[in-house]
Design a protein around this motif. Structure first.
Motif, PDB file in Angstrom:
ATOM      1  N   VAL A  24    -138.321  98.075  -9.482  1.00  0.00           N
ATOM      2  CA  VAL A  24    -137.081  98.797  -9.796  1.00  0.00           C
ATOM      3  C   VAL A  24    -136.359  99.248  -8.548  1.00  0.00           C
ATOM      4  O   VAL A  24    -135.201  99.646  -8.596  1.00  0.00           O
ATOM      5  N   GLN A  25    -137.037  99.181  -7.408  1.00  0.00           N
ATOM      6  CA  GLN A  25    -136.391  99.573  -6.162  1.00  0.00           C
ATOM      7  C   GLN A  25    -137.160  98.946  -5.015  1.00  0.00           C
ATOM      8  O   GLN A  25    -138.391  98.911  -5.003  1.00  0.00           O
ATOM      9  N   ALA A  26    -136.436  98.412  -4.051  1.00  0.00           N
ATOM     10  CA  ALA A  26    -137.065  97.872  -2.843  1.00  0.00           C
ATOM     11  C   ALA A  26    -136.263  98.348  -1.643  1.00  0.00           C
ATOM     12  O   ALA A  26    -135.154  97.878  -1.406  1.00  0.00           O
ATOM     13  N   GLY A  27    -136.801  99.312  -0.924  1.00  0.00           N
ATOM     14  CA  GLY A  27    -136.151  99.820   0.276  1.00  0.00           C
ATOM     15  C   GLY A  27    -136.619  99.050   1.493  1.00  0.00           C
ATOM     16  O   GLY A  27    -137.811  98.997   1.790  1.00  0.00           O
ATOM     17  N   GLN A  36    -139.915  97.665   9.666  1.00  0.00           N
ATOM     18  CA  GLN A  36    -141.359  97.878   9.673  1.00  0.00           C
ATOM     19  C   GLN A  36    -142.032  97.456   8.373  1.00  0.00           C
ATOM     20  O   GLN A  36    -143.258  97.418   8.296  1.00  0.00           O
ATOM     21  N   GLY A  37    -141.239  97.158   7.341  1.00  0.00           N
ATOM     22  CA  GLY A  37    -141.844  96.791   6.073  1.00  0.00           C
ATOM     23  C   GLY A  37    -140.920  97.059   4.901  1.00  0.00           C
ATOM     24  O   GLY A  37    -139.707  97.220   5.067  1.00  0.00           O
ATOM     25  N   THR A  38    -141.517  97.137   3.709  1.00  0.00           N
ATOM     26  CA  THR A  38    -140.741  97.245   2.478  1.00  0.00           C
ATOM     27  C   THR A  38    -141.317  98.324   1.569  1.00  0.00           C
ATOM     28  O   THR A  38    -142.513  98.309   1.263  1.00  0.00           O
ATOM     29  N   ASN A  39    -140.469  99.263   1.165  1.00  0.00           N
ATOM     30  CA  ASN A  39    -140.848 100.247   0.149  1.00  0.00           C
ATOM     31  C   ASN A  39    -140.615  99.641  -1.231  1.00  0.00           C
ATOM     32  O   ASN A  39    -139.547  99.068  -1.485  1.00  0.00           O
ATOM     33  N   GLN A  49    -140.125  89.908  -0.297  1.00  0.00           N
ATOM     34  CA  GLN A  49    -141.547  90.250  -0.297  1.00  0.00           C
ATOM     35  C   GLN A  49    -141.889  91.247  -1.399  1.00  0.00           C
ATOM     36  O   GLN A  49    -143.059  91.375  -1.771  1.00  0.00           O
ATOM     37  N   ALA A  50    -140.893  91.949  -1.936  1.00  0.00           N
ATOM     38  CA  ALA A  50    -141.181  92.948  -2.965  1.00  0.00           C
ATOM     39  C   ALA A  50    -141.841  92.307  -4.179  1.00  0.00           C
ATOM     40  O   ALA A  50    -142.819  92.829  -4.721  1.00  0.00           O
ATOM     41  N   GLU A  51    -141.326  91.131  -4.602  1.00  0.00           N
ATOM     42  CA  GLU A  51    -141.920  90.508  -5.785  1.00  0.00           C
ATOM     43  C   GLU A  51    -143.303  89.931  -5.463  1.00  0.00           C
ATOM     44  O   GLU A  51    -144.195  89.957  -6.311  1.00  0.00           O
TER      45      GLU A  51
END
Length: 426
Positions: free
Chosen positions: A231-234, A238-241, A262-264
């Motif tokens: 529902v959210q990808a910040g 340095q990476g992905t929230n 990369q979130a999925e």
């Protein structure tokens, strides 16, 4: 378990065996008969541990590394098998995130060579058998295996997985897998198993193919966007929230792998691990520790990403626009024959100066063959010269994005490490 030979014998013998193995790269023969026969001769090492198969078009390797890191965080002894390698063949076969040591690889190839020749095994079949044998000898509990090509007839499909993952489905290897998403989806669906779950981020025609196959064989398919969702990808360098939403609640996660795409992949690894009984605190720790070279990997002035098809190229563009919009960019590109270069050129258009080169294989396009898709690009056929030319264009403040092929990423990494080129096919 393996006895180390003297260093001089090790270097010569391993070099010879790898030359023998690499000479078999040019042959791609889908089918499970040869690898099945080879594993039988080895005593079926694949039956000594539990396994997960990871197929799909993009993100397979990242998902393998993420799930492996999560299982390690839960205290398991984990083997991972990925392809292709970037710098050294040893990268493909790892236990506890450590590449197979040269002495162990030497012993494995010595054991496997006569058996492989007896059954006519291909490069990838031998590599797969070596990984499975290594995992057996060193008593892993779990093996997370990246499917090489397609799924139905890929060598990794000789294992019986606890469950499977299909990351997504895009047009790729159409000369082998078929020229539609439905045909490619059918091949990818071959890693599903009756009575077992498959998690996927596929959509459209590819997803329909997976759903049809799941119904036919009695497999359970869980789909991103339907059964769970991001529902959210910040995004940050340095990476992905990641905010992962499940029927039972929402989980806030962070992965060291950067990029919205990369979130999925991380979501698939997380829900798979949860299905395998791993707790969410361990899942969080695993994602925070995952590493995967060659995927939005920053190394000094260089940014390495193995985007090798249109879907991956557009994902890279999105990441560059969101994370590196302040950087002057120089794109150092090479492509394999048969790729949809026209659409990839659209994805890379306007991002910065472009240097077209090739990697060390007859599979690679010559820069002159690509020029029509990249007006104004600089054509430098020899990779070492192309590297230096890109450095001059970038100056001290620019970022050099090496992409278009994982083989090019590996070749540039070898050059930066002072190693000679390695002919690549698989």
């Amino acid at each position: 378990m393996f006895v180390n030979p003297p260093d001089s014998q090790l270097e010569a013998s391993l070099e010879e065996l790898l030359s023998w193995l690499f000479a078999r790269q040019r042959v791609i023969q889908p089918g499970l008969e040869r690898v099945g026969a080879l594993l039988k001769l080895l005593g079926h090492p694949e039956r000594s541990f539990r396994s997960v198969l990871v197929g799909g078009s993009n993100g397979k390797g990242s998902t393998v590394q993420a799930l492996s890191a999560i299982l390690r965080s839960a205290g398991h002894r984990v083997g991972s098998y990925t392809s292709p390698h970037l710098v050294r063949f040893n990268e493909r076969i790892q236990i506890a995130a450590e590449e197979i040591p040269d002495p162990n690889l030497l012993r494995l190839l010595r054991e496997i060579k006569p058996l492989a020749e007896a059954v006519g095994a291909t490069f990838f079949e031998i590599a797969t058998a070596a990984a499975l044998r290594y995992f057996e000898l060193y008593k892993v509990e779990w093996a997370v295996l990246e499917v090489g090509l397609g799924g139905r007839f890929d060598a990794t499909n000789a294992v019986e997985p606890e469950l499977s993952i299909v990351t997504n489905i895009a047009l790729e290897h159409t000369e082998i897998l078929g020229d539609t998403l439905a045909k490619i989806g059918f091949e990818k669906a071959g890693i599903m198993r009756t009575g077992k779950k498959t998690f996927s981020a596929a959509s459209g025609e590819g997803l329909v193919a997976l759903e049809n196959h799941a119904t036919q064989i009695g497999a359970e398919l869980k789909v991103l966007g339907r059964d769970f969702s991001v529902v959210q990808a910040g995004l940050r360098r340095q990476g992905t929230n990641i905010a992962l939403k499940l029927p039972g609640g929402e989980h806030q996660l962070f992965s060291t792998l950067a990029g919205g795409h990369q979130a999925e992949n991380m979501a698939l690894a997380a829900v798979t691990a949860s299905e395998l009984g791993v707790g969410w605190e361990q899942i969080k720790r695993g994602l925070e520790a995952v590493r995967h070279p060659g995927r939005l990997e920053r190394q000094g002035q260089f940014l390495f990403d193995g985007a090798h098809n249109p879907a991956a190229a557009w994902a890279l563009r999105e990441a560059l626009e969101q994370l590196f919009s302040e950087d002057p960019l120089v794109l150092l590109l090479a492509f394999s024959g048969g790729k949809n270069v026209a659409e990839m050129a659209q994805a890379f258009s306007g991002l910065g100066e472009i240097v077209l080169t090739r990697y060390n294989s007859p599979r690679a396009y010559e820069p002159a063959e690509l020029a029509e898709y990249f007006p104004g690009a600089h054509l430098v056929g020899e990779p070492a010269r192309a590297l230096e030319y890109a450095r001059k264009l970038a100056g001290k403040s620019g970022t050099i994005v090496v992409t278009g092929s994982l083989y090019l990423v590996g070749e540039i990494k070898r050059l930066l490490a002072g190693l000679s080129p390695e002919e690549r096919w698989q």
